[in-house]
Design a protein around this motif. Structure first.
Motif, PDB file in Angstrom:
ATOM      1  N   GLY A 134      -5.110  39.044  32.095  1.00 23.41           N
ATOM      2  CA  GLY A 134      -4.265  38.391  31.100  1.00 23.41           C
ATOM      3  C   GLY A 134      -5.044  37.479  30.176  1.00 23.41           C
ATOM      4  N   SER A 135      -6.382  37.595  30.202  1.00 25.07           N
ATOM      5  CA  SER A 135      -7.241  36.738  29.353  1.00 25.07           C
ATOM      6  C   SER A 135      -6.896  35.265  29.540  1.00 25.07           C
ATOM      7  CB  SER A 135      -7.096  37.145  27.886  1.00 25.07           C
ATOM      8  OG  SER A 135      -7.489  38.477  27.679  1.00 25.07           O
ATOM      9  N   LYS A 136      -6.748  34.870  30.791  1.00 25.28           N
ATOM     10  CA  LYS A 136      -6.371  33.489  31.086  1.00 25.28           C
ATOM     11  C   LYS A 136      -7.420  32.492  30.592  1.00 25.28           C
ATOM     12  CE  LYS A 136      -4.261  32.709  34.986  1.00 25.28           C
ATOM     13  NZ  LYS A 136      -3.974  32.469  36.418  1.00 25.28           N
ATOM     14  N   TYR A 137      -8.660  32.959  30.471  1.00 21.61           N
ATOM     15  CA  TYR A 137      -9.721  32.060  29.997  1.00 21.61           C
ATOM     16  C   TYR A 137      -9.426  31.543  28.590  1.00 21.61           C
ATOM     17  CZ  TYR A 137     -11.374  36.083  27.280  1.00 21.61           C
ATOM     18  OH  TYR A 137     -11.465  37.126  26.399  1.00 21.61           O
ATOM     19  N   ARG A 138      -8.621  32.306  27.822  1.00 22.01           N
ATOM     20  CA  ARG A 138      -8.281  31.876  26.458  1.00 22.01           C
ATOM     21  C   ARG A 138      -7.465  30.582  26.457  1.00 22.01           C
ATOM     22  NH1 ARG A 138      -9.326  36.037  22.848  1.00 22.01           N
ATOM     23  NH2 ARG A 138      -9.577  38.117  23.814  1.00 22.01           N
ATOM     24  N   ILE A 139      -6.745  30.350  27.535  1.00 16.91           N
ATOM     25  CA  ILE A 139      -5.936  29.132  27.622  1.00 16.91           C
ATOM     26  C   ILE A 139      -6.814  27.891  27.530  1.00 16.91           C
ATOM     27  CG2 ILE A 139      -4.416  27.795  29.139  1.00 16.91           C
ATOM     28  CD1 ILE A 139      -3.362  30.425  30.255  1.00 16.91           C
ATOM     29  N   VAL A 140      -8.015  27.985  28.089  1.00 16.36           N
ATOM     30  CA  VAL A 140      -8.921  26.833  28.088  1.00 16.36           C
ATOM     31  C   VAL A 140      -9.226  26.357  26.661  1.00 16.36           C
ATOM     32  CG1 VAL A 140     -11.245  26.023  28.690  1.00 16.36           C
ATOM     33  CG2 VAL A 140      -9.951  27.466  30.288  1.00 16.36           C
ATOM     34  N   PHE A 141      -9.380  27.309  25.753  1.00 14.46           N
ATOM     35  CA  PHE A 141      -9.812  26.973  24.393  1.00 14.46           C
ATOM     36  C   PHE A 141      -8.664  26.870  23.389  1.00 14.46           C
ATOM     37  CE2 PHE A 141     -13.195  29.179  26.647  1.00 14.46           C
ATOM     38  CZ  PHE A 141     -14.259  28.310  26.473  1.00 14.46           C
ATOM     39  N   GLY A 142      -7.508  27.368  23.784  1.00 15.57           N
ATOM     40  CA  GLY A 142      -6.361  27.246  22.885  1.00 15.57           C
ATOM     41  C   GLY A 142      -6.621  27.869  21.526  1.00 15.57           C
ATOM     42  N   ASN A 143      -6.208  27.159  20.465  1.00 18.08           N
ATOM     43  CA  ASN A 143      -6.392  27.661  19.094  1.00 18.08           C
ATOM     44  C   ASN A 143      -7.558  26.972  18.389  1.00 18.08           C
ATOM     45  OD1 ASN A 143      -4.991  25.181  19.002  1.00 18.08           O
ATOM     46  ND2 ASN A 143      -4.154  25.646  16.988  1.00 18.08           N
ATOM     47  N   VAL A 144      -8.627  26.685  19.164  1.00 18.72           N
ATOM     48  CA  VAL A 144      -9.765  25.957  18.604  1.00 18.72           C
ATOM     49  C   VAL A 144     -10.422  26.738  17.465  1.00 18.72           C
ATOM     50  CG1 VAL A 144     -11.472  26.860  20.218  1.00 18.72           C
ATOM     51  CG2 VAL A 144     -11.817  24.607  19.192  1.00 18.72           C
ATOM     52  N   LYS A 145     -10.375  28.071  17.507  1.00 16.15           N
ATOM     53  CA  LYS A 145     -10.961  28.858  16.419  1.00 16.15           C
ATOM     54  C   LYS A 145     -10.243  28.588  15.100  1.00 16.15           C
ATOM     55  CE  LYS A 145     -12.769  32.836  19.007  1.00 16.15           C
ATOM     56  NZ  LYS A 145     -12.669  34.306  19.178  1.00 16.15           N
TER      57      LYS A 145
END
Length: 420
Positions: A134-145
């Motif tokens: 589920g690409s849970k690692y993306r939660i760590v960075f949120g919408n920082v991009k």
């Protein structure tokens, strides 16, 4: 002979008159000098009081006092003014440096994000399966991009270049306010979840970058947003002391930034809602929130189990009022020293399908929200008890205004020619 005597008498009269005038002039001069010395003493006393003021505010700005200032006092006043102007210059420079440094930090965070994505794409055993699913690692960075792109593609450059043009800087914030509010609100909402994922995957992130360092980078956006209002407020304050015309404009900008920061901070609270049915980031802009007491009327199926045994009693709750929904939550205190308070979801109203009733049977500071959404199996109404009459008025005003705006928009969509 007689004429000669008359001339002598006239001359003596003129001499006596001149003497009298001379005496009178000296008397007036003496009185004037005495008054002048008194004014100088009074002025000196007032100026000493002014100088002793910790905030440097003037007690009087009358022209009489200014004219009587000593050279030393005038110099002291000019030095204070000069120091204030120099402070404004320094604060602007510090803000420019901080903005550039922030952009570098966010860029570094995006590089770490890219490294983690690359590990995930390679299906490396280095990344825990639970973190990859589920690409849970993306939660760590949120919408920082998205935040990085926003600052990189113009905002940082415009902001740093317009600090000496406060009117244009004000226009910049008016134009970019929706972007700032949306981007940072989403990041703030996600922060609680990000901390949880990071906490349970420290070993993985430690192989990429020290956990303390990534936590330091992740907190940067949350620290940076309120810096705008804080430093711009200081610039306004010192501009006023330096008698600079830009003071009022910087005060307006600082006030706007404070509102943006407060909104984002409130959204972080919304991110702590547990068991919410849906995505809290998709509920629209947060209009108002606050602690209340409430009770569900009629069926009690939506209330937390602990309150079903005492259905007639009011429970302590927190309401989040978005422009699309109204979310009622229960405040759940932390159970351990390492935990934190959070909000447990109770009920959600669609803002365009409610009615508001101003009632008093549950107390003078109460009102009722009736759910008019017939598509729901169980339609509910909640009695809301506010802490004061003023808070009740705020809630009712904001709710009724938003409902009216939504009704007007609905009528406009149904019959656009009527509003042409």
């Amino acid at each position: 002979m007689e004429d000669t005597e008359n001339l002598e008498v006239q001359e003596r009269g003129r001499v006596d008159a001149r003497r009298a005038c001379s005496v009178d002039e000296r008397g007036r001069a003496s009185v004037y000098n005495t008054l002048k010395r008194s004014v100088r003493r009074a002025t000196s006393t007032v100026r000493s009081l002014v100088v002793s003021q910790p905030n440097g505010d003037r007690i009087s700005s009358g022209d009489e006092i200014v004219e009587e200032l000593t050279e030393e006092e005038l110099k002291r006043r000019e030095d204070k003014k000069k120091n204030a102007v120099n402070t404004v210059t320094r604060l602007k420079s510090d803000l420019q440096v901080a903005e550039q440094k922030y952009l570098e930090d966010v860029n570094k965070l995006c590089e770490i994000y890219a490294t983690v994505e690359n590990i995930s794409d390679k299906m490396s055993d280095q990344m825990p399966e639970d973190l990859r699913l589920g690409s849970k690692y993306r939660i760590v960075f949120g919408n920082v991009k998205a935040i990085h792109e926003f600052h990189k593609n113009g905002f940082t450059k415009d902001f740093t270049s317009l600090l000496d043009d406060p009117e244009e800087l004000y226009n910049l914030f008016v134009k970019r306010r929706p972007n700032l509010q949306h981007l940072y609100s989403r990041y703030f909402i996600n922060k609680t979840k990000a901390d949880t994922v990071l906490k349970y995957n420290k070993e993985f992130f430690q192989n990429i970058i020290q956990p303390e360092m990534i936590e330091d980078y992740l907190i940067r956006p949350i620290q940076h947003l309120p810096r705008y209002s804080m430093v711009l407020g200081q610039i306004s304050e010192h501009s006023c002391r330096g008698e600079m015309e830009e003071a009022d404009t910087f005060e307006k900008i600082a006030s706007m930034c404070k509102e943006i920061s407060t909104m984002a901070d409130s959204m972080m609270k919304a991110g702590q809602i547990k068991e919410f049915d849906g995505d809290i980031t998709q509920q629209g802009s947060l209009i108002h929130r606050g602690d209340v007491e409430c009770r569900e009327n009629g069926k009690k199926s939506n209330s937390p189990l602990k309150f079903k045994k005492s259905v007639d009693k009011m429970m302590k709750a927190h309401i989040f009022f978005f422009d699309q929904t109204i979310v009622i939550t229960e405040i759940v205190p932390k159970t351990t020293d390492y935990g934190s308070d959070h909000h447990r979801f109770i009920y959600k109203f669609n803002t365009n399908k409610i009615t508001i009733r101003d009632i008093a049977k549950s107390g003078a500071n109460s009102f009722e929200i009736q759910d008019m959404d017939r598509s729901k199996r169980s339609v509910s109404s909640y009695t809301i008890l506010c802490s004061s009459d003023e808070e009740k008025k705020v809630w009712i005003t904001k709710l009724t205004q938003t409902v009216k705006q939504l009704e007007d928009l609905k009528r406009q969509l149904i019959n656009p020619t009527q509003f042409a």
